[in-house]
Design a protein around this motif. Structure first.
Motif, PDB file in Angstrom:
ATOM      1  N   GLU A  36       0.836  -1.206   0.000  1.00  0.00           N
ATOM      2  CA  GLU A  36       0.000   0.000   0.000  1.00  0.00           C
ATOM      3  C   GLU A  36       0.877   1.264   0.000  1.00  0.00           C
ATOM      4  O   GLU A  36       0.603   2.222  -0.722  1.00  0.00           O
ATOM      5  N   VAL A  37       1.958   1.229   0.810  1.00  0.00           N
ATOM      6  CA  VAL A  37       2.852   2.399   0.833  1.00  0.00           C
ATOM      7  C   VAL A  37       3.468   2.586  -0.560  1.00  0.00           C
ATOM      8  O   VAL A  37       3.547   3.706  -1.082  1.00  0.00           O
ATOM      9  N   LEU A  38       3.880   1.476  -1.184  1.00  0.00           N
ATOM     10  CA  LEU A  38       4.475   1.575  -2.523  1.00  0.00           C
ATOM     11  C   LEU A  38       3.482   2.101  -3.554  1.00  0.00           C
ATOM     12  O   LEU A  38       3.842   2.857  -4.454  1.00  0.00           O
ATOM     13  N   LYS A  39       2.228   1.698  -3.398  1.00  0.00           N
ATOM     14  CA  LYS A  39       1.195   2.173  -4.322  1.00  0.00           C
ATOM     15  C   LYS A  39       1.073   3.695  -4.220  1.00  0.00           C
ATOM     16  O   LYS A  39       0.993   4.394  -5.220  1.00  0.00           O
ATOM     17  N   ARG A  40       1.110   4.181  -2.973  1.00  0.00           N
ATOM     18  CA  ARG A  40       0.920   5.625  -2.788  1.00  0.00           C
ATOM     19  C   ARG A  40       2.174   6.429  -3.119  1.00  0.00           C
ATOM     20  O   ARG A  40       2.102   7.510  -3.666  1.00  0.00           O
TER      21      ARG A  40
END
Ligand code: MIC
Ligand code: SF4
Length: 649
Positions: A177-181
């Motif tokens: 999720e952090v990488l997506k954002r």
């Protein structure tokens, strides 16, 4: 004003500079780690420094990458590292003892200390509150020699976790999720510090999965507090003496805050060919898979493999799938062997690999042509698996194990059987450090054994007055070090032989790169955004250096690779106006005149002879970096500093 954890540690370790985000500083390094594929170069460089013993609190040399011994090369490298470690006061973790980051977390991590490792996933140790940074081998060698490490003081981004993960949603999904954002370049110049109530429910191995894959953000590192959960981990490892509490102040200040509600996360994957190409399992749908690989420094802990064994217990791997499993350490392997979990895994039809990086670095298990592979690893860069036509999806152990049974990608919340993770947490791990060899007390009697494949590392020469040459390659955005210096079972044995390795430079995307360099006596590389992302391998700078590359002009650079270029005396320059990138063609002839003055100024003019045009590039070098570039790299600049020779007035 309250302090965050990062600045608390930096304050204690600051040697020069101020704690101001973006400003250059140097910090004291307490501990180092190396692994074998970057270690041989690092130790050759350490030997060149003429010291008797390392000056760190503790340094450890691991062997975990180049494990296949299909020729003498890897075994010779292992012997070299073992003997050099013995001589210079370094602990040696034998092949088979496990992946450096997993063993380091279990046996050597210390909250509040600094760690520099010649591997980009060194931030794994941030899971226990250590400030752990990945760097090139030369920087790690210098840290072993007692030199402070140069960094730009990072901005600190707080990742505030609220809520709790739902069943079958994993800590891997948090970092996805952090990488997506944030994307693969969002973390440049930053440290991600995790906090918030959601942290309390995460175990140390879960936290370490997150800090490990934080490397894929391009961040300097990631870190968690050292709290009661951390204390439990140290107690279980029988290392309570190494534990101390380290929390952010209640009113700690951050440069940015990101909030993630754990309750809202769902199982995700990173689709080919980038760790930030994030989709939910549901979005991707039930694609048929050929291979599932569980392991790597991201997801190979005891906890991960216990979850996998519970999912596989009493079930069979689908006929169309090859499931391979590599535990992260001997400790993990032995514990699952003794409690029967390994038997459940074997009975399901899984193939068991040794405790090492294995398929993650293409050391075997390359998928077949056009194969679809689901992996619990951290990188799915093009060609990294060893098969250029393969599609690699990154995911959690839960998604991987469930999908291995069904034969296609499946959201693990939708399974039609019951899985129980109760009782998988242990109060005591099995401790046995017999595969860690202590350094010798009588180092003068230790003979360093050097196999015939170990060649001297290339050294640059003092910076020329003018630089002229052809654009040997023009790349797109997000070029990884796996593109620049590919690594797989065939090439890894030559990590200590740059002349041979360099002939494969850029070979995944351009198999004539080395030939063109040779024919034109080197030249320029032109790159896009985030050039050099991924690993810490300095071979991605040393091979181009050997081939005569003098300068890389890109839209932006990844942190470790930029440092490795400068350490090698290759000048990394950034387009002032990105549109100028479009105006350059492969094999155009570029000229920079009076480059010595140029690198001291803010901008340099580059002339394109073929097109009769010119454009500006930004420099942005600090004094230290200017000295290195003038001298032709870091080792030369140290030699010159010691001989008090004046290079530039
Ligand atoms: C990787 O994951 O790419 C590696 C292999 O561990 C590298 C180090 C290397 O290339 O030897 C890394 O991450 O730094
Ligand atoms: Fe090894 Fe893969 Fe981790 Fe790199 S990312 S250290 S190759 S397991």
């Amino acid at each position: 004003m309250g302090k965050n954890i990062v600045y608390k540690i930096l304050e204690k370790h600051l040697v020069e500079g101020e704690l101001v985000a973006g400003s250059p500083a140097t910090i004291k390094i307490d501990r180092t780690l190396t692994q074998d594929s970057t270690g041989t170069m690092a130790y050759l460089q350490l030997e060149a420094m003429n010291i008797d013993k390392v000056k760190t609190k503790k340094s450890v040399a691991y062997v975990d990458h180049n494990m296949l011994q299909q020729g003498f090369e890897n075994a010779d490298d292992h012997k070299y590292i073992e003997t050099v470690a013995k001589k210079y006061g370094i602990y040696f973790s034998k092949p088979g003892n496990g992946i450096c980051h997993q063993v380091n977390l279990e046996r050597f991590s210390v909250p509040g200390d600094t760690l520099l490792g010649s591997d980009s996933h060194t931030p794994t140790a941030g899971g226990v509150g250590m400030l752990a940074i990945g760097a090139g081998g030369l920087d790690v060698a210098l840290a072993m020699a007692g030199e402070p490490y140069s960094i730009n003081i990072p901005r600190v981004t707080k990742v505030e976790l609220i809520g709790k993960l739902n069943p079958m949603v994993a800590s891997k999904d948090i970092i996805l999720e952090v990488l997506k954002r944030e994307t693969v370049k969002g973390g440049v110049g930053r440290v991600y510090e995790y906090g918030g109530i959601g942290v309390e429910s995460l175990s140390v191995p879960q936290r370490a999965t997150i800090t490990n894959m934080g490397a894929e953000l391009g961040a300097t590192t990631s870190i968690f507090p050292s709290d009661n959960k951390t204390k439990e981990f140290f107690k279980a490892q029988d290392r309570l003496d190494d534990w101390s509490e380290l929390l952010a102040d209640d009113d700690a200040v951050y440069d940015e805050i990101i909030k993630i509600d754990l309750d809202k996360l769902e199982p995700m994957v990173a689709a080919p060919h980038s760790p930030d190409n994030i989709k939910t399992c549901k979005e991707i749908g039930p694609i048929k898979i050929d291979q599932v690989a569980i392991g790597s420094c991201t997801n190979s802990s005891y906890e991960d493999l216990m979850k996998v064994s519970r999912i596989l217990k009493g079930r069979k791997v689908a006929q169309n799938v090859s499931l391979v499993i590599a535990p992260g350490s001997r400790q993990v392997m032995e514990m699952i062997a003794r409690n029967g979990a390994l038997a459940d895994i074997i009975a399901s039809g899984a193939r068991i690999l040794e405790n090492s990086c294995g398929p993650c670095i293409g050391m075997g298990q390359s998928p077949g042509t056009d194969g679809i592979s689901l992996r619990t690893f951290n990188r799915n860069f093009f060609g990294r698996s060893g098969t250029n036509s393969a599609s690699v999806y990154l995911t959690s152990p839960e998604v991987a194990a469930v999908s291995a049974i069904y034969g296609y990608l499946r959201d693990p919340r939708d399974i039609d059987f019951k899985v129980d993770f109760e009782g998988i947490y242990r109060e005591n791990f099995l401790i046995d450090d017999s595969m860690i060899i202590e350094p010798s007390e009588e180092s003068e009697n230790v003979e360093v054994v050097r196999g015939p494949n170990i060649k001297p590392f290339p050294l640059n020469t003092i910076l020329a007055k003018n630089i002229q040459g052809k654009v040997i390659i023009k790349t797109g955005d997000n070029i990884t070090t796996d593109h620049i210096m590919p690594s797989n079972a065939k090439l890894l044995p030559f990590r200590s032989n740059i002349p041979h390795l360099s002939t494969f430079c850029f070979s995944t995307i351009d198999d004539k790169f080395a030939d063109r360099c040779m024919a034109n006596s080197g030249g320029f590389i032109v790159g896009g955004d985030n050039y050099g992302q991924g690993s810490s391998r300095e071979h991605a700078a040393l091979a181009p250096l050997y081939l005569g590359i003098k300068t890389v002009i890109a839209k932006s650079f990844a942190r470790i690779h930029r440092a490795n270029l400068i350490n090698s005396g290759i000048i990394p320059l950034v387009f002032e106006n990105e549109k100028d990138y479009d105006l350059i063609n492969k094999m155009d002839e570029l000229v920079i005149t009076d480059v010595k003055s140029g690198i001291k100024a803010d901008r340099i003019l580059v002339n394109n002879i073929n097109r009769g045009t010119s454009f500006f590039v930004k420099t942005g070098f600090n004094d230290n970096e200017i000295n290195m570039l003038l001298a032709g790299g870091k080792l030369n600049s140290i030699k010159i500093k010691n001989s008090k020779e004046v290079l530039y007035v």
